[in-house]
Design an enzyme around this catalytic site. Sequence first.
Site, short mmCIF file in Angstrom:
data_model
loop_
_atom_site.label_atom_id
_atom_site.label_comp_id
_atom_site.label_asym_id
_atom_site.label_seq_id
_atom_site.Cartn_x
_atom_site.Cartn_y
_atom_site.Cartn_z
N LYS A 44 -6.70 15.36 10.62
CA LYS A 44 -5.31 14.92 10.78
C LYS A 44 -5.12 13.67 9.93
O LYS A 44 -5.71 12.63 10.22
CB LYS A 44 -4.98 14.61 12.24
CG LYS A 44 -3.53 14.24 12.46
CD LYS A 44 -3.25 13.89 13.91
CE LYS A 44 -1.75 13.71 14.13
NZ LYS A 44 -1.16 12.69 13.24
N PHE A 116 -1.10 21.53 3.23
CA PHE A 116 -1.80 22.41 4.18
C PHE A 116 -1.07 23.71 4.46
O PHE A 116 -1.57 24.55 5.20
CB PHE A 116 -2.08 21.68 5.50
CG PHE A 116 -0.93 20.88 6.05
CD1 PHE A 116 0.16 21.49 6.64
CD2 PHE A 116 -0.96 19.50 5.97
CE1 PHE A 116 1.21 20.75 7.14
CE2 PHE A 116 0.08 18.74 6.48
CZ PHE A 116 1.17 19.37 7.07
N ARG A 186 8.05 23.13 17.67
CA ARG A 186 6.73 22.99 18.30
C ARG A 186 6.27 24.30 18.93
O ARG A 186 7.04 24.98 19.60
CB ARG A 186 6.76 21.89 19.36
CG ARG A 186 7.06 20.52 18.79
CD ARG A 186 6.81 19.40 19.79
NE ARG A 186 7.27 18.13 19.25
CZ ARG A 186 6.58 17.38 18.39
NH1 ARG A 186 5.38 17.79 18.01
NH2 ARG A 186 7.08 16.26 17.92
N LYS A 192 -2.58 19.35 17.70
CA LYS A 192 -3.23 18.12 17.25
C LYS A 192 -4.27 17.68 18.27
O LYS A 192 -4.06 17.80 19.48
CB LYS A 192 -2.22 17.01 17.00
CG LYS A 192 -1.33 16.63 18.16
CD LYS A 192 -0.31 15.58 17.73
CE LYS A 192 0.69 15.27 18.84
NZ LYS A 192 1.72 14.29 18.41
#
Length: 276
Positions: A44, A116, A186, A192
């Site tokens: 991250k 990514f 989301r 995460k």
Amino acid sequence: MSDHGVDGEHQDFASSLRTLPPELTLAQVYEPGVDLTGYLVSEKFDGVRAYWDGRRLITRGGLIINAPAGFTAGFPDQPLDGELWMGRGTFARLSGTVRTLDPDLEAWQQVRYVVFDLPGAAGGFEARFAALERLLEPIPNARLQLAQQQSIADHEALQARLEEIVAAGGEGLMLHRRNAAYQPGRSTALLKVKPYLEGEAVVLEHLPGQGKYAGMLGSMLVEEPDGTRFKLGTGFSDAERASPPPIGSLVTFKYHGRTKYDRPRFASFLRVAEDL
């Protein structure tokens, strides 16, 4: 993040040119019990999320980033999703660099666009990432980099990887579900993983310090979105205590669970919440 001066070449352009915010995939928080064989893991990056629409970089909030022309030279003409990053522990400097109207060329030399995802590609994440690798491989611009993905066996292996990244100064991990289509908002398609929880709260009051912090900030009375109020007194640098986040600003803090009174446990200031 703190604002920079509005005169000369370092003019802040937070209120400058904006467009509609891009529709990005956003992360939920990882919880044990997920079948990790269905995910790929990467670091991250503690940077500024940026969407390349084929001709310009746009922040999650819709701010058009005025990057130097050479920075984006050779970028593909199709959308990319990634993170502008200067390295571990450099978020404050990076956010200041991204926000300036006239690019600081020396600072931008240290910025990378770590990509990514390929939002417009068909298929699940694994297929899109393979297409992304093929797309970027012939591009000679060293500022454009891939967020390397790895398989992970189970929760224990994930925690071991997390400890390794954090010990090296990293922030955490991201989990991309292999078969997930690119979808805004989301979902469990993106998770995460951090060694702590994060929250946001509005600054209500500055409380004076004592002893070595006399004449400076001691703590802040803050309020979470649900109305929970508590004092936030750790995590500040001396510079932040001398010039604390203004009343009314939104701050991000880290914590480790909740108390029996439903207040954040061991809450510590992280930064002024990203307003890009």
